[in-house]
Design an enzyme around this catalytic site. Structure first.
Site, PDB file in Angstrom:
ATOM      1  N   HIS A  82     -26.359 -14.228 -37.865  1.00  0.00           N
ATOM      2  CA  HIS A  82     -26.523 -13.806 -36.478  1.00  0.00           C
ATOM      3  C   HIS A  82     -27.781 -12.980 -36.251  1.00  0.00           C
ATOM      4  O   HIS A  82     -28.050 -12.566 -35.123  1.00  0.00           O
ATOM      5  CB  HIS A  82     -25.284 -13.046 -35.962  1.00  0.00           C
ATOM      6  CG  HIS A  82     -24.099 -13.921 -35.798  1.00  0.00           C
ATOM      7  ND1 HIS A  82     -22.814 -13.453 -35.777  1.00  0.00           N
ATOM      8  CD2 HIS A  82     -23.997 -15.273 -35.661  1.00  0.00           C
ATOM      9  CE1 HIS A  82     -21.964 -14.449 -35.625  1.00  0.00           C
ATOM     10  NE2 HIS A  82     -22.666 -15.571 -35.563  1.00  0.00           N
ATOM     11  N   CYS A 137     -22.379 -21.466 -40.005  1.00  0.00           N
ATOM     12  CA  CYS A 137     -22.602 -20.939 -38.649  1.00  0.00           C
ATOM     13  C   CYS A 137     -23.498 -21.892 -37.877  1.00  0.00           C
ATOM     14  O   CYS A 137     -24.485 -22.396 -38.408  1.00  0.00           O
ATOM     15  CB  CYS A 137     -23.248 -19.556 -38.728  1.00  0.00           C
ATOM     16  SG  CYS A 137     -23.572 -18.800 -37.111  1.00  0.00           S
ATOM     17  N   HIS A 138     -23.175 -22.096 -36.603  1.00  0.00           N
ATOM     18  CA  HIS A 138     -23.923 -23.059 -35.793  1.00  0.00           C
ATOM     19  C   HIS A 138     -25.005 -22.413 -34.926  1.00  0.00           C
ATOM     20  O   HIS A 138     -25.638 -23.108 -34.124  1.00  0.00           O
ATOM     21  CB  HIS A 138     -22.971 -23.849 -34.898  1.00  0.00           C
ATOM     22  CG  HIS A 138     -22.210 -23.001 -33.924  1.00  0.00           C
ATOM     23  ND1 HIS A 138     -21.051 -23.411 -33.325  1.00  0.00           N
ATOM     24  CD2 HIS A 138     -22.427 -21.767 -33.445  1.00  0.00           C
ATOM     25  CE1 HIS A 138     -20.599 -22.483 -32.529  1.00  0.00           C
ATOM     26  NE2 HIS A 138     -21.421 -21.470 -32.588  1.00  0.00           N
ATOM     27  N   ASN A 169     -15.913 -14.609 -38.659  1.00  0.00           N
ATOM     28  CA  ASN A 169     -16.814 -13.463 -38.533  1.00  0.00           C
ATOM     29  C   ASN A 169     -16.068 -12.156 -38.771  1.00  0.00           C
ATOM     30  O   ASN A 169     -14.871 -12.074 -38.487  1.00  0.00           O
ATOM     31  CB  ASN A 169     -17.434 -13.440 -37.137  1.00  0.00           C
ATOM     32  CG  ASN A 169     -18.408 -14.583 -36.928  1.00  0.00           C
ATOM     33  OD1 ASN A 169     -19.112 -14.985 -37.845  1.00  0.00           O
ATOM     34  ND2 ASN A 169     -18.435 -15.113 -35.719  1.00  0.00           N
TER      35      ASN A 169
END
Length: 466
Positions: A215, A178-179, A156
């Site tokens: 995000h 990304c999880h 990130n």
């Protein structure tokens, strides 16, 4: 590479940031548990001693492998790590935890709270200034030594750094993994499991249609076992909007859960406001909105501002655990994590195709965002490569918020590549968390943050830090 159905696939992997105590052990456990790949992993890190420690740790996990044990090797040169590899993993800490502490503490002194500080807001912006030159160097090295390798970025701020890789090597076969979307998929599986007496489903059974930026991701379609689940999740969100929801209430003494979990009230409120299902966790989602919306009242919204001193203590605990495993005092466990990385790898290497959310430059997969900005949608992984899946158009007014952040992220990479210090402040000051400050205060804060992180910045970006 040819399809191999009944044997393990030999693969060479370069791990950049090979001294990692976060994602590297996750990959070790995943490879030991999965059994599809026969991997040689080259660990490269400027801290070579950390890479050597992880090579020993990898051997411990390999000893409990369910298939051919992975071979873990520390290498001293980036070129040595990259030459001839099939896959590259990028997992670095841009700077240091001390630099990250300044990313949080300096804005806090100006009344700006941040829950994470690694993606947007003043902390995410300055972290990106440290990290983009590093990712440009990595991208150039990949172009020189492994131009056809597949490259998975875990670092990130993901949108900005994935963009940097593509700028350094326009032909790169990279994606950002990304999880965060897992959080929503877990909720959907839980909803479905309440209908019966047994937990039939887990998050991997849930399919979601993803759109947004990293995000700040949203979902406009949910399916499970052939059934549409969007209405079910919407009803669930409305039912829990006031009090929030935990599948398992965190223990009072669970410090990690206190700082990293949330009760989804931000998620449920954004659903009320925009109609789509927010997919990321509340701590990240809140930072894309003005501080008065959620961050200034984080506790009442069911999440915490994660202090950097906890991250430092957590890293020390992970180091102690790694050393205990190497010494034989703690047994390794071969266990698949929540990460999609191995499924993506296996699909690219010839096994069954796999669909998951990824970060890629927009080439029309989101209709009403500009081409070239890095967006998060689903993509199909197969032996033919990575094919982004069309997500349609993001509804207004949500697209206006996302467009603002996406343009700022692209502008930041533009400015770093050009060495244009003069362009940085306007971008920094336009972030929703910084906008309420007067120009004078915002400039002073920006100068303080640059001075605090100057050792990590290229000379061209430190004009105010002298």
């Amino acid at each position: 590479m040819t399809q191999i159905e009944h044997s393990q696939i030999p693969v060479k992997i370069a791990y950049i940031g090979g001294g990692s105590l976060n994602w590297a052990p996750v990959l070790m456990a995943d490879l030991a548990a999965d059994g599809r790949l026969a991997a040689e992993v080259r660990l490269y890190d400027p801290d070579h001693a950390a890479a050597e420690r992880n090579a020993r740790l990898g051997a411990v996990f390999a000893s409990v492998s369910r298939g051919a044990p992975a071979v873990w090797r520390a290498v001293r040169d980036l070129s040595q790590a990259l030459d001839g590899v099939d896959l590259v993993v990028v997992s670095i800490l841009p700077g240091s935890f001390e630099a990250m502490a300044a990313d949080i503490a300096i804005p806090a002194a100006y009344g700006i709270p941040q829950a994470v500080g690694d993606t947007v807001g003043p902390g995410g912006f300055v972290r990106a200034l440290r990290a983009v030159p590093m990712l440009l160097d990595i991208g150039h090295a990949i172009r020189a030594h492994a131009p056809d390798a597949f490259v998975c970025n875990l670092t990130n701020p993901m949108s900005v750094l994935t963009d940097a890789l593509f700028r350094a090597h326009p032909g790169i076969r990279a994606w950002g993994e990304c999880h965060e979307v897992t959080k929503l998929r877990r909720q959907v599986a839980w909803i479905a499991n309440q209908r019966g007496n047994a937990a039939r489903y887990d998050f991997r059974d849930v399919e979601v249609d993803v759109m947004g930026i990293n995000h700040f991701t949203f979902v406009n379609g949910i399916r499970l076992d052939g059934q549409e689940m969007m209405a079910d999740w919407s009803n669930f969100a409305r039912d829990h909007a006031d009090r929030g929801w935990y599948e398992v209430e965190p223990g009072r003494d669970d410090e990690h859960a206190r700082y990293f979990s949330s009760n989804s009230r931000v998620k449920f409120d954004l659903h009320r406001r925009f109609g789509l299902a927010p997919a990321a966790g509340d701590r990240h989602l809140a930072e894309f909105m003005p501080a008065a919306d959620y961050l200034e009242h984080a506790e009442s919204w069911g999440f915490a501002l994660t202090p950097v001193d906890y991250r430092i203590r957590d890293r020390a605990a992970k180091l102690a655990k790694a050393e205990a495993m190497v010494a034989g005092r703690v047994a390794p466990v071969a266990k698949r994590s929540d990460e999609a990385m191995l499924d993506q790898f296996a699909a690219l290497l010839g096994r069954a195709p796999h669909v998951s959310n990824v970060n890629l430059p927009n080439r029309g997969q989101i209709e009403n965002l500009p081409d070239g900005v890095v967006v998060e949608t689903n993509a199909r992984f197969s032996r033919d490569g990575i094919a982004p899946i069309s997500a349609g158009a993001i509804p207004e007014p949500l697209v206006n918020i996302i467009s603002d952040h996406a343009a700022r992220q692209k502008g930041l990479v533009d400015a770093v590549i050009a060495g244009d210090h003069g362009a940085l402040f306007a971008l920094f000051a336009s972030d929703p968390l910084v906008r309420p400050l007067s120009e004078e205060k915002a400039r002073t804060m920006f100068s303080e943050m640059l001075r605090a992180t100057a050792r990590w910045l290229p000379d061209a970006l430190t004009a105010e830090a002298a």
